[in-house]
Each structure stands twice: as structure tokens, then as C-alpha cells.
Design a protein around this motif. Structure first.
Motif, PDB file in Angstrom:
ATOM      1  N   SER A   1       0.834  -1.210   0.000  1.00 53.98           N
ATOM      2  CA  SER A   1       0.000   0.000   0.000  1.00 53.98           C
ATOM      3  C   SER A   1       0.867   1.257   0.000  1.00 53.98           C
ATOM      4  O   SER A   1       0.592   2.220  -0.713  1.00 53.98           O
ATOM      5  CB  SER A   1      -0.919  -0.009   1.228  1.00 53.98           C
ATOM      6  N   ASN A   2       1.935   1.194   0.820  1.00 49.40           N
ATOM      7  CA  ASN A   2       2.844   2.357   0.865  1.00 49.40           C
ATOM      8  C   ASN A   2       3.513   2.572  -0.478  1.00 49.40           C
ATOM      9  O   ASN A   2       3.746   3.701  -0.909  1.00 49.40           O
ATOM     10  CB  ASN A   2       3.905   2.146   1.938  1.00 49.40           C
ATOM     11  N   LYS A   3       3.851   1.464  -1.145  1.00 47.02           N
ATOM     12  CA  LYS A   3       4.483   1.584  -2.444  1.00 47.02           C
ATOM     13  C   LYS A   3       3.552   2.226  -3.446  1.00 47.02           C
ATOM     14  O   LYS A   3       3.955   3.092  -4.230  1.00 47.02           O
ATOM     15  CB  LYS A   3       4.915   0.197  -2.907  1.00 47.02           C
ATOM     16  N   ILE A   4       2.280   1.758  -3.386  1.00 48.67           N
ATOM     17  CA  ILE A   4       1.281   2.373  -4.280  1.00 48.67           C
ATOM     18  C   ILE A   4       1.109   3.852  -3.947  1.00 48.67           C
ATOM     19  O   ILE A   4       1.023   4.720  -4.836  1.00 48.67           O
ATOM     20  CB  ILE A   4      -0.059   1.627  -4.167  1.00 48.67           C
ATOM     21  N   TYR A   5       1.088   4.157  -2.619  1.00 49.86           N
ATOM     22  CA  TYR A   5       0.928   5.558  -2.173  1.00 49.86           C
ATOM     23  C   TYR A   5       2.109   6.408  -2.636  1.00 49.86           C
ATOM     24  O   TYR A   5       1.941   7.533  -3.097  1.00 49.86           O
ATOM     25  CB  TYR A   5       0.802   5.582  -0.650  1.00 49.86           C
ATOM     26  N   GLU A   6       3.331   5.815  -2.487  1.00 49.55           N
ATOM     27  CA  GLU A   6       4.509   6.547  -2.923  1.00 49.55           C
ATOM     28  C   GLU A   6       4.489   6.794  -4.427  1.00 49.55           C
ATOM     29  O   GLU A   6       4.902   7.866  -4.896  1.00 49.55           O
ATOM     30  CB  GLU A   6       5.761   5.760  -2.544  1.00 49.55           C
TER      31      GLU A   6
ATOM     32  N   GLU B   1       1.777   7.070  -6.270  1.00 51.61           N
ATOM     33  CA  GLU B   1       0.785   8.121  -6.499  1.00 51.61           C
ATOM     34  C   GLU B   1       1.333   9.489  -6.078  1.00 51.61           C
ATOM     35  O   GLU B   1       1.126  10.486  -6.763  1.00 51.61           O
ATOM     36  CB  GLU B   1      -0.499   7.807  -5.719  1.00 51.61           C
ATOM     37  N   LEU B   2       2.048   9.480  -4.931  1.00 51.81           N
ATOM     38  CA  LEU B   2       2.625  10.724  -4.443  1.00 51.81           C
ATOM     39  C   LEU B   2       3.650  11.269  -5.440  1.00 51.81           C
ATOM     40  O   LEU B   2       3.686  12.465  -5.740  1.00 51.81           O
ATOM     41  CB  LEU B   2       3.282  10.486  -3.084  1.00 51.81           C
ATOM     42  N   LEU B   3       4.488  10.336  -5.955  1.00 55.73           N
ATOM     43  CA  LEU B   3       5.479  10.748  -6.948  1.00 55.73           C
ATOM     44  C   LEU B   3       4.806  11.256  -8.213  1.00 55.73           C
ATOM     45  O   LEU B   3       5.241  12.249  -8.812  1.00 55.73           O
ATOM     46  CB  LEU B   3       6.400   9.569  -7.262  1.00 55.73           C
ATOM     47  N   LYS B   4       3.731  10.551  -8.598  1.00 60.35           N
ATOM     48  CA  LYS B   4       2.984  10.966  -9.779  1.00 60.35           C
ATOM     49  C   LYS B   4       2.404  12.366  -9.582  1.00 60.35           C
ATOM     50  O   LYS B   4       2.513  13.241 -10.462  1.00 60.35           O
ATOM     51  CB  LYS B   4       1.881   9.963 -10.066  1.00 60.35           C
ATOM     52  N   ASN B   5       1.781  12.580  -8.402  1.00 62.89           N
ATOM     53  CA  ASN B   5       1.202  13.896  -8.107  1.00 62.89           C
ATOM     54  C   ASN B   5       2.289  14.971  -8.043  1.00 62.89           C
ATOM     55  O   ASN B   5       2.096  16.105  -8.487  1.00 62.89           O
ATOM     56  CB  ASN B   5       0.432  13.847  -6.789  1.00 62.89           C
ATOM     57  N   LYS B   6       3.440  14.579  -7.462  1.00 65.40           N
ATOM     58  CA  LYS B   6       4.545  15.539  -7.367  1.00 65.40           C
ATOM     59  C   LYS B   6       5.040  15.925  -8.758  1.00 65.40           C
ATOM     60  O   LYS B   6       5.319  17.096  -9.041  1.00 65.40           O
ATOM     61  CB  LYS B   6       5.678  14.940  -6.547  1.00 65.40           C
ATOM     62  N   ASN B   7       5.135  14.905  -9.622  1.00 61.45           N
ATOM     63  CA  ASN B   7       5.571  15.188 -10.994  1.00 61.45           C
ATOM     64  C   ASN B   7       4.567  16.061 -11.731  1.00 61.45           C
ATOM     65  O   ASN B   7       4.939  16.948 -12.503  1.00 61.45           O
ATOM     66  CB  ASN B   7       5.788  13.877 -11.752  1.00 61.45           C
ATOM     67  N   VAL B   8       3.259  15.756 -11.483  1.00 58.53           N
ATOM     68  CA  VAL B   8       2.216  16.581 -12.108  1.00 58.53           C
ATOM     69  C   VAL B   8       2.320  18.018 -11.605  1.00 58.53           C
ATOM     70  O   VAL B   8       2.261  18.988 -12.383  1.00 58.53           O
ATOM     71  CB  VAL B   8       0.832  15.995 -11.822  1.00 58.53           C
ATOM     72  N   LEU B   9       2.490  18.138 -10.256  1.00 54.57           N
ATOM     73  CA  LEU B   9       2.608  19.478  -9.670  1.00 54.57           C
ATOM     74  C   LEU B   9       3.833  20.200 -10.212  1.00 54.57           C
ATOM     75  O   LEU B   9       3.761  21.378 -10.582  1.00 54.57           O
ATOM     76  CB  LEU B   9       2.680  19.364  -8.148  1.00 54.57           C
ATOM     77  N   GLN B  10       4.968  19.487 -10.272  1.00 58.81           N
ATOM     78  CA  GLN B  10       6.197  20.095 -10.772  1.00 58.81           C
ATOM     79  C   GLN B  10       6.022  20.516 -12.228  1.00 58.81           C
ATOM     80  O   GLN B  10       6.497  21.573 -12.642  1.00 58.81           O
ATOM     81  CB  GLN B  10       7.356  19.109 -10.641  1.00 58.81           C
ATOM     82  N   SER B  11       5.351  19.658 -13.018  1.00 56.47           N
ATOM     83  CA  SER B  11       5.119  19.983 -14.420  1.00 56.47           C
ATOM     84  C   SER B  11       4.258  21.233 -14.556  1.00 56.47           C
ATOM     85  O   SER B  11       4.509  22.089 -15.410  1.00 56.47           O
ATOM     86  CB  SER B  11       4.452  18.795 -15.121  1.00 56.47           C
ATOM     87  N   ILE B  12       3.247  21.325 -13.686  1.00 53.88           N
ATOM     88  CA  ILE B  12       2.351  22.496 -13.744  1.00 53.88           C
ATOM     89  C   ILE B  12       3.113  23.762 -13.399  1.00 53.88           C
ATOM     90  O   ILE B  12       3.057  24.769 -14.118  1.00 53.88           O
ATOM     91  CB  ILE B  12       1.151  22.305 -12.804  1.00 53.88           C
TER      92      ILE B  12
END
Length: 479
Positions: free
Chosen positions: A67-72, A74-85
Motif C-alpha cells: 500500500s505504501n508503495k502504491i501511495y509513494e 501516487e505521491l510521486l505521480k502527483n509531485k511530478n504533475v505538480l512540478q510539471s504544472i
């Protein structure tokens, strides 16, 4: 060698499982030869339960790890999306810890300091900026923390193309406990806007403080005027904007004003157009207009000057010149009709006026070429015809130092013709309002003829006396 967290969990599970199994086998071997009591059976049950719980814990940890791996992810994905924005915005964006260390910056923020993100992350402003500037940024960050909400502040930064001004929005970031843990910053480059604002402010200040009146108008109304025009005409600005401007023009000048406006609308500039305006107190003032028009919008732009005093001075000057001309004509008539020669010299010893008697005496028609010093044209002698008369004692020289002379009897002997004239010279200084000598007037009375008559009379008198018996005495002969 670095061991992953997953490996550590698996190894821990195997070690603990092995230990429990070994403990269970040892205990079973010890009680297998004796009678088993209830306590032994409870111990065996506890060992089995431990094995079950260890297994359950292992699978729970594995599930949590997954679960933590999936969360990480998703977190990385969101971080990348945020960084891209934030990297694709035009605003510099950053996030700092409370101690000032950068934990997030976008590309625009990196460009401000010509550094890559990895060069900024973990650093504070004091690591790469001058202390004074870094202290200023740090102070504004702390203000956002103290306020507990976003604040707006202007900050300046020297860049390659000069000094830039940024409007920064700084705000605290809160964790789940509602405690601030970081400071966010979004900046907008307002350098050009500030320049425009300053230009507009300067233009508005110039418009309002200009000595000349500045006007923006339509075909028949003022759109904007500065206080100077209001001061000239005596009306308030609202009063001038309220009515058509023809209302304030002298009726006689309205037709010509309309014609000039028509020329403006055709694209012709208006240069030094003068018309009369009615002031609030009923007086009339002359205004001079220099104007141009925007042919697309029809808007008129004009610079206006009050030339009332100039017009009055011109009228007074013209009147004075007319009076002076009349006086000059009268003076010329007087000078030309008197029997004495007259010379007027300025303070620079240049003759500025001479009558025809003086012209004939010097045989010069051009007044300006007549010498003020008679010695330049004549041999100046005492009446005895032998002794030279001092030039510094001539009436012209004495008049220029403020002295008055009357009837100086001298003999003028022409240097070219040797013709002699007995004259009486008189001089008068002309003073200004401060009693400074500005000119000198010299009159020349030719007494040569009278002296000849006097000598002839003396000769006749002597002849007649001899004829009627008077005897000559030695004293009379001497006389």
C-alpha cells in the motif's frame, strides 16, 4: 551493502519463525517423555498462536508495504504533475522550510538566479545572495508566518538586463495539525507595469504642473484640462468640462475658431492661433493655441498660453513707437530748422544723430561717420589761431563725464581745405533714470560771419574817428 526494507521484513520473519519453531520443538521434546499437564498444553497452544500471529503480522506488513508503495507511486505521480504544472507557469514559484531552506522551486524561479534546482534545494538565500538582500527576503518570509495568511509584498532583484520588480505572494503551508511547516512564494514580474505606472504618474504630474495650459478636447468640449487653464479663466475644472468650450469664447472669435478646428480635423496642425476668452470675472484674455488632432478619433490635443500681457505690451509698444515716431519727426523738424549745428553722441562716442548744419560743417552726409572729437577732422585752436585747444576740454568729452559747458569759443581749421571757422561749442549730458550718462548733445554756433562783421565795424569806427579829428593815442593804437 544496503538492504532494502522488504528484505529486512522477510529476513525478520524467517528469523522469528525459525526461533519460534526451534523453541516449540525443544519444548515438545522435553515434555514428550513426561506426563503432559494442562500448562504444557497451554504453552504449546501459545507457541502455535505465536506462529500464527507472526504470519499474520508478516502479511499485514507486506500488505502495508504494498500500500505504501502504491501511495509513494501516487505521491510521486502527483509531485511530478505538480512540478510539471509549476514549471510551465510564467511565475517564479518556490517553497521553503521555516529555516529558509528551499524544498521546491520551478524553472522560472531557477532562471532568476541562473541555477539548477539541485543547486537551490537545501540551500537558503544567504548561501548565494548578498546579506542585505537575503535579510530582506528572510524578513518578508517571517512576516507571512507571523500573519498566518498570505501577504503581498514588492521585491526587487538585479538581473542581467537590469533591476526587476516582483509582486510576491507569500503564504504559510500547514500540516494536519494546523502548524506551519513551510513558506510558499509565487512572484509576478511587474517591472514593465511599474514603468508604465511611473510614466503615467510622471505624465499626469507633468500635465497638472505644467506652466502652460494643456488641453484634450473633442470637437466642441473639453475632455481633460490641467489646473493652469482653470486658473487663467477663473472657472473650476468641472465648470469648464460641463459646457461646450465655445461658451467661453468671445462671440466675435467663435467663427474663426471653428474654421481652425475644421483644419485640425483635416490633419493640419494649429500653430500660434490666438483668440479671446471670457473669464469668470467678465474680463477678456488672449490665449495662444498650438494644437494637433488624432484624425482617427477626432481628439484634439493642445498647448495653450496666456498672451494677454504680451498683447497689451505690444499695443503699448506700438503706441509708444507711434508717439516716438511723432516726437522724432518733430525733433527732426526742429533740428533741421535751427541755425546751429547739433550732434548727439551715445556713451560709446558714436554719433547717432546730426542735423544738416552739422553735416555741412563736416561735409559728411552719414551721421554715424561724423567724429565726436573735432580734432579728427579739424585742427582745434584757441581764437588766437595759434594755440592748440586741449581735446579733453571739448564740450563732447566733458558732457560724457557729466559736465555742462556753454559757448566755448574756438577756431576750427579744416585739415583738408585749411578753411577756418570761429564757433561757439556747448555741451549737455543726457542722463537715464539712474543718473548715468547715456549720451551727449553738442551744439555748434558758427560765429565766423559775426566776427568778420565785428572787425569791419571796428575798422569803420576807427576810420570815421580819424576823419572827424580824433587823434590816435598810443594806447588806442595798442588796442
Amino acid at each position: 551493502m544496503k538492504i532494502s526494507f522488504e528484505t529486512k521484513i522477510a529476513l525478520g520473519f524467517i528469523v522469528n519463525l525459525s526461533a519460534i519453531l526451534a523453541l516449540g520443538l525443544i519444548y515438545w521434546s522435553q515434555i514428550s517423555h513426561t506426563n503432559k499437564t494442562a500448562l504444557d498444553w497451554v504453552s504449546l497452544v501459545l507457541i502455535v498462536l505465536s506462529l500464527g500471529m507472526l504470519t499474520v503480522v508478516f502479511f499485514i506488513l507486506k500488505a502495508q508495504q504494498k500500500s505504501n508503495k502504491i501511495y509513494e507511486q501516487e505521491l510521486l505521480k502527483n509531485k511530478n504533475v505538480l512540478q510539471s504544472i509549476i514549471d510551465n507557469t510564467t511565475n517564479p514559484i518556490s517553497v521553503k522550510k521555516l529555516n529558509g531552506e528551499y524544498i521546491l522551486v520551478n524553472k522560472q524561479y531557477q532562471l532568476l538566479f541562473e541555477s539548477k534546482a539541485k543547486d537551490l534545494i537545501g540551500k537558503t538565500n544567504h548561501d548565494f545572495l548578498p546579506k542585505e538582500i537575503a535579510d530582506t527576503y528572510r524578513s518578508s518570509d517571517l512576516e507571512a508566518i507571523k500573519a498566518g495568511k498570505e501577504i503581498h509584498i514588492e521585491e526587487t532583484l538585479e538581473q542581467l538586463d537590469g533591476l526587476h520588480t516582483y509582486l510576491s505572494v507569500k503564504f504559510p503551508l500547514f500540516d494536519a495539525s494546523n502548524r506551519a511547516y513551510a513558506i510558499g512564494n509565487i512572484s509576478t514580474d511587474i517591472t514593465e507595469r511599474k514603468r508604465v505606472e511611473q510614466s503615467l504618474k510622471a505624465a499626469d504630474t507633468f500635465f497638472n504642473l505644467s506652466i502652460d495650459s494643456l488641453v484634450i478636447a473633442s470637437q466642441d468640449r473639453f475632455l481633460k484640462i490641467n489646473p493652469s487653464l482653470s486658473k487663467i479663466l477663473g472657472y473650476t475644472v468641472p465648470e469648464l468640462l460641463e459646457k461646450p468650450f465655445a461658451t467661453f469664447i468671445l462671440p466675435e472669435d467663435v467663427p474663426t475658431t471653428k474654421k481652425e478646428i475644421e483644419k485640425l480635423e483635416e490633419g493640419n496642425n494649429l500653430i500660434n492661433f490666438n483668440n479671446r476668452w471670457i473669464c469668470k470675472d467678465g474680463s477678456i484674455k488672449w490665449l495662444s493655441w498650438n494644437a494637433t488632432a488624432d484624425v482617427n478619433t477626432g481628439t484634439l490635443y493642445a498647448i495653450v498660453r496666456d498672451i494677454t500681457e504680451e498683447r497689451q505690451l505690444e499695443e503699448e509698444k506700438e503706441k509708444t513707437l507711434n508717439e516716438l515716431f511723432e516726437s522724432q519727426q518733430k525733433l527732426n523738424m526742429i533740428l533741421e530748422n535751427i541755425s546751429d549745428g547739433v550732434i548727439v553722441s551715445n556713451a560709446n562716442r558714436q554719433v547717432i544723430l546730426a542735423n544738416h548744419i552739422a553735416n555741412e560743417l563736416f561735409r559728411i552726409e552719414d551721421d554715424s561717420k561724423i567724429p565726436i572729437n573735432f580734432s579728427d577732422h579739424f585742427e582745434v585752436l584757441y581764437p588766437d589761431g595759434e594755440t592748440t585747444y586741449p581735446v579733453q576740454n571739448l564740450p563732447a568729452e566733458r558732457a560724457l563725464v557729466g559736465e555742462v559747458t556753454d559757448d566755448i569759443d574756438i577756431l576750427l581749421k579744416d585739415l583738408e581745405t585749411n578753411e577756418s571757422r570761429r564757433v561757439l561749442l556747448s555741451g549737455r549730458p543726457i542722463l537715464d533714470s539712474k543718473n548715468h550718462v547715456v549720451a551727449a548733445v553738442v551744439t555748434i554756433k558758427d560765429i565766423s560771419r559775426y566776427k568778420k562783421l565785428e572787425e569791419e565795424l571796428k575798422k569803420r569806427d576807427l576810420k570815421n574817428r580819424t576823419m572827424i579829428g580824433f587823434k590816435k593815442t598810443k594806447q588806442k593804437e595798442k588796442d
